[in-house]
Scaffold this motif. Structure first.
Motif, PDB file in Angstrom:
ATOM      1  N   LEU A 157      43.071 -71.005  50.802  1.00 31.81           N
ATOM      2  CA  LEU A 157      43.007 -70.373  52.113  1.00 31.81           C
ATOM      3  C   LEU A 157      44.365 -70.503  52.797  1.00 31.81           C
ATOM      4  CD1 LEU A 157      41.283 -68.998  54.315  1.00 31.81           C
ATOM      5  CD2 LEU A 157      40.610 -71.276  55.101  1.00 31.81           C
ATOM      6  N   THR A 158      44.936 -69.360  53.199  1.00 32.38           N
ATOM      7  CA  THR A 158      46.253 -69.353  53.842  1.00 32.38           C
ATOM      8  C   THR A 158      46.104 -68.906  55.284  1.00 32.38           C
ATOM      9  OG1 THR A 158      47.282 -68.767  51.735  1.00 32.38           O
ATOM     10  CG2 THR A 158      48.607 -68.457  53.733  1.00 32.38           C
ATOM     11  N   TRP A 159      46.686 -69.683  56.206  1.00 34.10           N
ATOM     12  CA  TRP A 159      46.634 -69.385  57.640  1.00 34.10           C
ATOM     13  C   TRP A 159      48.027 -69.077  58.164  1.00 34.10           C
ATOM     14  CZ3 TRP A 159      43.167 -73.702  60.271  1.00 34.10           C
ATOM     15  CH2 TRP A 159      41.830 -73.495  59.909  1.00 34.10           C
ATOM     16  N   ASP A 160      48.103 -68.210  59.211  1.00 33.08           N
ATOM     17  CA  ASP A 160      49.367 -68.083  59.938  1.00 33.08           C
ATOM     18  C   ASP A 160      49.379 -69.113  61.074  1.00 33.08           C
ATOM     19  OD1 ASP A 160      47.667 -67.105  61.867  1.00 33.08           O
ATOM     20  OD2 ASP A 160      48.673 -65.181  62.115  1.00 33.08           O
ATOM     21  N   ASP A 161      50.477 -69.173  61.833  1.00 30.09           N
ATOM     22  CA  ASP A 161      50.621 -70.197  62.869  1.00 30.09           C
ATOM     23  C   ASP A 161      49.525 -70.094  63.923  1.00 30.09           C
ATOM     24  OD1 ASP A 161      52.862 -71.113  61.588  1.00 30.09           O
ATOM     25  OD2 ASP A 161      54.285 -70.043  62.880  1.00 30.09           O
ATOM     26  N   ALA A 162      49.115 -68.869  64.271  1.00 28.39           N
ATOM     27  CA  ALA A 162      48.109 -68.696  65.322  1.00 28.39           C
ATOM     28  C   ALA A 162      46.769 -69.320  64.926  1.00 28.39           C
ATOM     29  CB  ALA A 162      47.916 -67.204  65.633  1.00 28.39           C
ATOM     30  N   MET A 163      46.451 -69.302  63.626  1.00 37.25           N
ATOM     31  CA  MET A 163      45.182 -69.890  63.179  1.00 37.25           C
ATOM     32  C   MET A 163      45.143 -71.386  63.462  1.00 37.25           C
ATOM     33  SD  MET A 163      42.986 -67.706  61.937  1.00 37.25           S
ATOM     34  CE  MET A 163      41.947 -68.735  60.899  1.00 37.25           C
ATOM     35  N   TYR A 164      46.257 -72.071  63.209  1.00 37.37           N
ATOM     36  CA  TYR A 164      46.289 -73.508  63.481  1.00 37.37           C
ATOM     37  C   TYR A 164      46.072 -73.786  64.965  1.00 37.37           C
ATOM     38  CZ  TYR A 164      48.017 -74.045  58.717  1.00 37.37           C
ATOM     39  OH  TYR A 164      48.142 -74.021  57.358  1.00 37.37           O
ATOM     40  N   GLU A 165      46.632 -72.919  65.828  1.00 39.93           N
ATOM     41  CA  GLU A 165      46.439 -73.090  67.259  1.00 39.93           C
ATOM     42  C   GLU A 165      44.980 -72.842  67.643  1.00 39.93           C
ATOM     43  OE1 GLU A 165      49.119 -70.645  69.417  1.00 39.93           O
ATOM     44  OE2 GLU A 165      50.934 -71.468  68.493  1.00 39.93           O
ATOM     45  N   LEU A 166      44.355 -71.833  67.042  1.00 38.02           N
ATOM     46  CA  LEU A 166      42.962 -71.514  67.364  1.00 38.02           C
ATOM     47  C   LEU A 166      42.023 -72.652  66.981  1.00 38.02           C
ATOM     48  CD1 LEU A 166      42.753 -67.773  66.240  1.00 38.02           C
ATOM     49  CD2 LEU A 166      42.752 -68.637  68.575  1.00 38.02           C
ATOM     50  N   TYR A 167      42.337 -73.371  65.895  1.00 41.49           N
ATOM     51  CA  TYR A 167      41.464 -74.443  65.410  1.00 41.49           C
ATOM     52  C   TYR A 167      41.940 -75.818  65.852  1.00 41.49           C
ATOM     53  CZ  TYR A 167      38.767 -71.203  62.570  1.00 41.49           C
ATOM     54  OH  TYR A 167      37.939 -70.194  62.160  1.00 41.49           O
ATOM     55  N   GLY A 168      43.078 -75.879  66.579  1.00 46.82           N
ATOM     56  CA  GLY A 168      43.573 -77.147  67.114  1.00 46.82           C
ATOM     57  C   GLY A 168      43.985 -78.144  66.061  1.00 46.82           C
ATOM     58  N   VAL A 169      44.440 -77.674  64.901  1.00 47.63           N
ATOM     59  CA  VAL A 169      44.834 -78.597  63.835  1.00 47.63           C
ATOM     60  C   VAL A 169      46.301 -78.369  63.494  1.00 47.63           C
ATOM     61  CG1 VAL A 169      42.504 -78.638  62.862  1.00 47.63           C
ATOM     62  CG2 VAL A 169      44.153 -76.977  62.027  1.00 47.63           C
ATOM     63  N   LYS A 170      46.890 -79.359  62.832  1.00 49.51           N
ATOM     64  CA  LYS A 170      48.281 -79.273  62.406  1.00 49.51           C
ATOM     65  C   LYS A 170      48.343 -78.824  60.948  1.00 49.51           C
ATOM     66  CE  LYS A 170      49.812 -82.881  65.605  1.00 49.51           C
ATOM     67  NZ  LYS A 170      50.458 -84.213  65.744  1.00 49.51           N
ATOM     68  N   VAL A 171      49.484 -78.244  60.595  1.00 47.69           N
ATOM     69  CA  VAL A 171      49.647 -77.697  59.253  1.00 47.69           C
ATOM     70  C   VAL A 171      49.473 -78.775  58.188  1.00 47.69           C
ATOM     71  CG1 VAL A 171      51.245 -76.514  57.696  1.00 47.69           C
ATOM     72  CG2 VAL A 171      51.179 -75.900  60.128  1.00 47.69           C
ATOM     73  N   ASP A 172      50.037 -79.975  58.445  1.00 53.92           N
ATOM     74  CA  ASP A 172      50.013 -81.014  57.417  1.00 53.92           C
ATOM     75  C   ASP A 172      48.647 -81.673  57.259  1.00 53.92           C
ATOM     76  OD1 ASP A 172      49.953 -82.312  59.800  1.00 53.92           O
ATOM     77  OD2 ASP A 172      51.768 -83.506  59.482  1.00 53.92           O
ATOM     78  N   THR A 173      47.675 -81.343  58.134  1.00 49.86           N
ATOM     79  CA  THR A 173      46.337 -81.930  58.018  1.00 49.86           C
ATOM     80  C   THR A 173      45.325 -80.962  57.408  1.00 49.86           C
ATOM     81  OG1 THR A 173      45.714 -81.241  60.255  1.00 49.86           O
ATOM     82  CG2 THR A 173      46.787 -83.394  60.024  1.00 49.86           C
ATOM     83  N   PHE A 174      45.779 -79.743  57.088  1.00 54.98           N
ATOM     84  CA  PHE A 174      44.869 -78.715  56.575  1.00 54.98           C
ATOM     85  C   PHE A 174      45.116 -78.535  55.074  1.00 54.98           C
ATOM     86  CE2 PHE A 174      43.702 -74.196  55.857  1.00 54.98           C
ATOM     87  CZ  PHE A 174      42.372 -74.286  56.220  1.00 54.98           C
ATOM     88  N   SER A 175      44.069 -78.717  54.284  1.00 51.96           N
ATOM     89  CA  SER A 175      44.221 -78.721  52.819  1.00 51.96           C
ATOM     90  C   SER A 175      44.355 -77.311  52.246  1.00 51.96           C
ATOM     91  CB  SER A 175      43.011 -79.406  52.180  1.00 51.96           C
ATOM     92  OG  SER A 175      41.836 -78.626  52.363  1.00 51.96           O
ATOM     93  N   GLY A 176      43.913 -76.304  52.985  1.00 55.46           N
ATOM     94  CA  GLY A 176      44.008 -74.941  52.482  1.00 55.46           C
ATOM     95  C   GLY A 176      42.836 -74.522  51.618  1.00 55.46           C
ATOM     96  N   ALA A 177      41.758 -75.297  51.620  1.00 54.76           N
ATOM     97  CA  ALA A 177      40.561 -74.944  50.845  1.00 54.76           C
ATOM     98  C   ALA A 177      39.485 -74.391  51.781  1.00 54.76           C
ATOM     99  CB  ALA A 177      40.031 -76.158  50.091  1.00 54.76           C
ATOM    100  N   TYR A 178      38.534 -73.649  51.205  1.00 59.68           N
ATOM    101  CA  TYR A 178      37.451 -73.079  51.999  1.00 59.68           C
ATOM    102  C   TYR A 178      36.675 -74.185  52.720  1.00 59.68           C
ATOM    103  CZ  TYR A 178      32.972 -70.845  53.049  1.00 59.68           C
ATOM    104  OH  TYR A 178      31.846 -70.394  53.684  1.00 59.68           O
ATOM    105  N   LYS A 179      36.453 -75.318  52.047  1.00 58.98           N
ATOM    106  CA  LYS A 179      35.730 -76.433  52.648  1.00 58.98           C
ATOM    107  C   LYS A 179      36.458 -76.987  53.872  1.00 58.98           C
ATOM    108  CE  LYS A 179      32.132 -76.759  49.928  1.00 58.98           C
ATOM    109  NZ  LYS A 179      30.760 -76.568  50.459  1.00 58.98           N
ATOM    110  N   ALA A 180      37.784 -76.887  53.876  1.00 53.95           N
ATOM    111  CA  ALA A 180      38.550 -77.369  55.024  1.00 53.95           C
ATOM    112  C   ALA A 180      38.236 -76.523  56.255  1.00 53.95           C
ATOM    113  CB  ALA A 180      40.046 -77.325  54.719  1.00 53.95           C
ATOM    114  N   TRP A 181      38.003 -75.201  56.052  1.00 49.79           N
ATOM    115  CA  TRP A 181      37.584 -74.359  57.171  1.00 49.79           C
ATOM    116  C   TRP A 181      36.194 -74.741  57.654  1.00 49.79           C
ATOM    117  CZ3 TRP A 181      33.677 -70.371  56.825  1.00 49.79           C
ATOM    118  CH2 TRP A 181      33.522 -69.663  58.018  1.00 49.79           C
ATOM    119  N   GLU A 182      35.276 -74.969  56.710  1.00 49.00           N
ATOM    120  CA  GLU A 182      33.913 -75.352  57.095  1.00 49.00           C
ATOM    121  C   GLU A 182      33.888 -76.658  57.867  1.00 49.00           C
ATOM    122  OE1 GLU A 182      31.325 -75.525  53.747  1.00 49.00           O
ATOM    123  OE2 GLU A 182      30.853 -73.366  53.829  1.00 49.00           O
TER     124      GLU A 182
END
Length: 739
Positions: A157-182
């Motif tokens: 799963l690839t996000w742009d910068d706005a997605m991280y802002e919408l979910y309130g998370v930092k880039v280095d804490t997001f694994s990029g997997a579907y489960k990370a979104w869930e």
């Protein structure tokens, strides 16, 4: 072999050159010269000629790179994209390659060969592609839209910068997997999101839904998401691409509106009068306990059911009244006889008026009634008191833009022009500031924001209400970003966004809350009138009638009739006062005219000339003859008379009464001051209820506490307001601020 290669390159319209270091000779092919717009004989074959056509600002870098390449004694291919100046002044890009093909035994260069290919078009396409990508990023940023890309095969799963802002998370804490979104979803929405995702992948429906996410700090945000699914030729899904945007404010607005409705329902249910609230289909939304009692509905479930189902005897005349009310009309009757389905009759006072879901959207009907059957029966039984008892019943609504600072040219997209209601062939000329801003202050503010962005290199984002070419007012959001080259701002580009609907929703929500508050206040006043004032008089008259029935002598009857007349006179005063208040509060079409304020003061003074002579009153009218005020003439006359007669009524017996009237402008608003030297008012004790209904502050026997209340309503109905200053035994100053 070299000449064969040269021939092939020239046939391919590619430039060719060579440098012989031992003979110190150079060769520039005719094709290279032709690509710069020259004939072969017009340019000499030399390194100097080659360098003279390179853009000056690029020459030092190219020369240094070339010399460095030669010093390395490398046999690797040298390649660079170099800008040259064409004969016609335009810039052309050449892809330049060269290689040392021969060196002497000591390693010194002997022969170097090179080629040139015109890559101007590919460079232009590359530049336009970058600009398009930048504009897309700016547009999504302006709308706060996040873009995501899910590889269903690799579970990536690839996000742009706005997605991280919408979910309130930092880039280095997001694994990029579907489960990370869930993991960021609200637990109550998780299963629903899984089902929607599964249905989209399997092709049962599109992915279009709303859900909640929980930020790491515990905050809950509402997200709107849509996506498309890409499939292989076999139909198997291999990729999802979608967008997210934050709709929390919209959801909060819906919640606030719902809560305001709930407050209204609670008020109605607890009201001491018979009040009911209906939707546009005449289904019950709320009803007071008195409504249930008056209509024999206690224990009957009515919420959600049609009024016509509960009372099937309602005829077409009443249905037409309801229809007109839903079109915005307020109607009332002082009395109405209803014959119920069981044959019983009922006399009621009623009023129906629309309630508003927003500023211009009617949500349904409010209906107020009072059962006066008992009173009517006594009225019919005693024809002599019919007129008195009849009077008892008289109370009753993204375009883009670019500014090139080097050429001072502007480009607006078609959508941007549409926002400003301009024709498609309109060419911005830099004079838009004075034309499209509401005021000079707004123009300066926008100019300062642009200048600050250019100076600091920071993007800007602000809202401004513009005046379109057709004279319409439109709220817009302007977002822009400066672009720099060699430390200098060369361009500013951005977007215009029409946010009129968003602003209207904000204004409408506030307007709805104001309407609800105003309705609550009016309903409370209605309840007060019905439950206190009229019922007190009705109870008094009923008691006197009962005594009259029990009277045995003519003298006793005459005495009771005299008491009844006094009670009816008091009732008449109350009804007239309340009618005046209701008339002011419900009059939506007050007609204002231009009047001479001084003349109306003189007219009011003449009206009380008897009191002036009797109490030796001195009135100083210091208002200039030039002062004109736009107001309702009858209201103005009533207001002046009320203040003058109050001053006489509450004069100080120890000194002659002096009343001074002056007028001046304060911040472009006309202010009329009426000052007296009377007994004054204790504002610390009575200031909060000075203009209240039936509030008196002195022991005068003729004080009824209604005059100032009516006066305040008249002033506010004309768009003005009243202020007061007063001190005990010193006097009082009333100030009327006209709109």
């Amino acid at each position: 072999m070299i000449h064969i290669l040269q021939t092939i390159l020239e046939q391919a319209h590619a430039g060719y050159w060579e440098k012989d270091f031992e003979k110190n000779t150079s060769y520039l092919s005719p094709a290279w010269k032709s690509m710069l717009g020259y004939e072969a004989h017009e340019l000499e074959d030399s390194i100097r000629t080659w360098q003279s056509h390179i853009l000056p600002e690029d020459l030092d870098n190219i020369r240094n790179e070339f010399e460095g390449y030669i010093k390395t004694n490398t046999r690797q291919l040298y390649e660079a994209d170099i800008r040259f100046r064409h004969r016609n002044g335009s810039i052309v890009w050449f892809r330049c390659t060269c290689k040392l093909v021969e060196v002497d035994p000591k390693g010194k260069p002997v022969l170097m060969l090179g080629t040139y290919f015109n890559v101007t078009e590919s460079k232009r396409i590359e530049s336009e592609l970058k600009l398009t990508v930048d504009r897309l990023a700016l547009a999504t940023k302006a709308a706060k839209v996040g873009i995501w890309d899910l590889d269903l095969i690799e579970d990536r799963l690839t996000w742009d910068d706005a997605m991280y802002e919408l979910y309130g998370v930092k880039v280095d804490t997001f694994s990029g997997a579907y489960k990370a979104w869930e993991a960021g979803l609200h637990p109550e929405d998780l299963e629903r999101c899984r089902i929607e995702h599964k249905n989209a992948v399997e092709g049962f429906k599109d992915f279009d839904m709303e859900f909640r996410v929980i930020w790491p700090d515990g905050a809950i945000r509402h997200i709107k998401a849509i996506a498309i699914v890409q499939r292989a030729a076999s139909g198997k899904a291999f990729r999802m691409v979608g967008t997210n945007w934050d709709i929390t404010e919209h959801k909060d607005s819906e919640t606030a509106l719902k809560e305001s409705y709930e407050l209204t329902k609670v008020f109605i249910e607890k009201a001491p009068s018979a009040i009911a609230m209906f939707d546009t289909n005449m289904r019950y939304m709320a009803a007071s306990q008195q409504w249930f009692a008056d209509y024999g509905l206690i224990g009957t479930p009515i919420l959600g059911r049609s009024h016509y189902e509960i009372f099937p005897e309602i005829g077409e005349e009443w249905k037409q009244i309801h229809k007109e009310c839903l079109d915005g009309k307020v109607q009332r009757r002082d009395e109405e006889l209803f014959v119920r389905r069981d044959g019983s009759s009922q006399w009621i006072i009623w009023e129906v008026r629309p309630w508003y879901r927003s500023q211009n959207e009617i949500g349904g009907i409010l209906m107020y009634t009072e059962d006066i059957s008992a009173l009517k029966r006594k009225e019919l039984e005693r024809s002599r008191l019919e007129e008195i008892l009849t009077r008892t019943n008289e109370a009753a609504q993204i375009g883009s833009w670019e500014l090139d600072l080097e050429t001072n040219t502007r480009v607006w997209s078609k959508v941007a022009k549409a926002i400003f209601e301009l024709p498609e062939d309109y060419i911005p000329n830099g004079q838009e500031g004075a034309r499209f801003f509401k005021s000079e202050l707004e123009r300066k503010r926008s100019a300062e924001i642009l200048a600050e962005s250019i100076a600091s290199g920071k993007p800007f984002d602000y809202e401004v209400e513009i005046v379109t070419a057709k004279g319409n007012f439109v709220w817009t959001r302007s977002v822009g970003k400066p672009e720099y080259l060699n430390g200098k701002c060369i361009r500013v580009s951005g977007t215009f966004q029409n946010i009129q609907e968003q602003k209207e929703r904000e204004f409408a929500l506030q307007g709805t809350l104001n309407i609800v508050n105003d309705q609550n206040e009016r309903l409370l006043n209605f309840a007060h009138i019905v439950s206190h004032n009229l019922r007190s008089h009705a109870g008094n008259i009923t008691m006197l009638l009962k005594i009259l029935e029990e009277a045995t002598t003519a003298a006793e009857k005459e005495e009771m009739i005299a008491y009844i007349k006094k009670a009816s006179d008091s009732l008449m005063d109350t009804v007239l006062n309340l009618n005046e208040v209701v008339s002011i509060q419900t009059n939506k079409n007050i007609r204002n005219t231009e009047i001479s304020l001084r003349d109306y003061i003189e007219k009011a003074s003449q009206t009380i000339s008897g009191d002036i002579q009797k109490y030796n009153v001195q009135i100083r009218n210091l208002v200039s003859e030039a002062v004109q005020v736009r107001c309702n003439a009858s209201y103005m006359e009533s207001i002046l008379l009320n203040f003058l007669t109050n001053a006489v009524k509450y004069r100080n017996p120890q000194r002659n009464l002096e009343i001074t009237l002056t007028a001046e402008y304060q911040r472009s608003r006309l202010v009329l001051s009426i000052e007296d030297n009377g007994i004054g008012i204790d504002l610390n004790k009575n200031g909060d209820k000075l203009f209240g209904m039936y509030k008196t502050f002195h022991n005068n026997r003729d004080s009824k506490g209604i005059g100032l209340f009516i006066t305040k309503n008249q002033v506010e109905a004309m768009g003005g307001r009243i202020e007061v200053e007063s001190a005990i035994n010193q006097g009082t100053v009333f100030r009327i601020f006209f709109p």
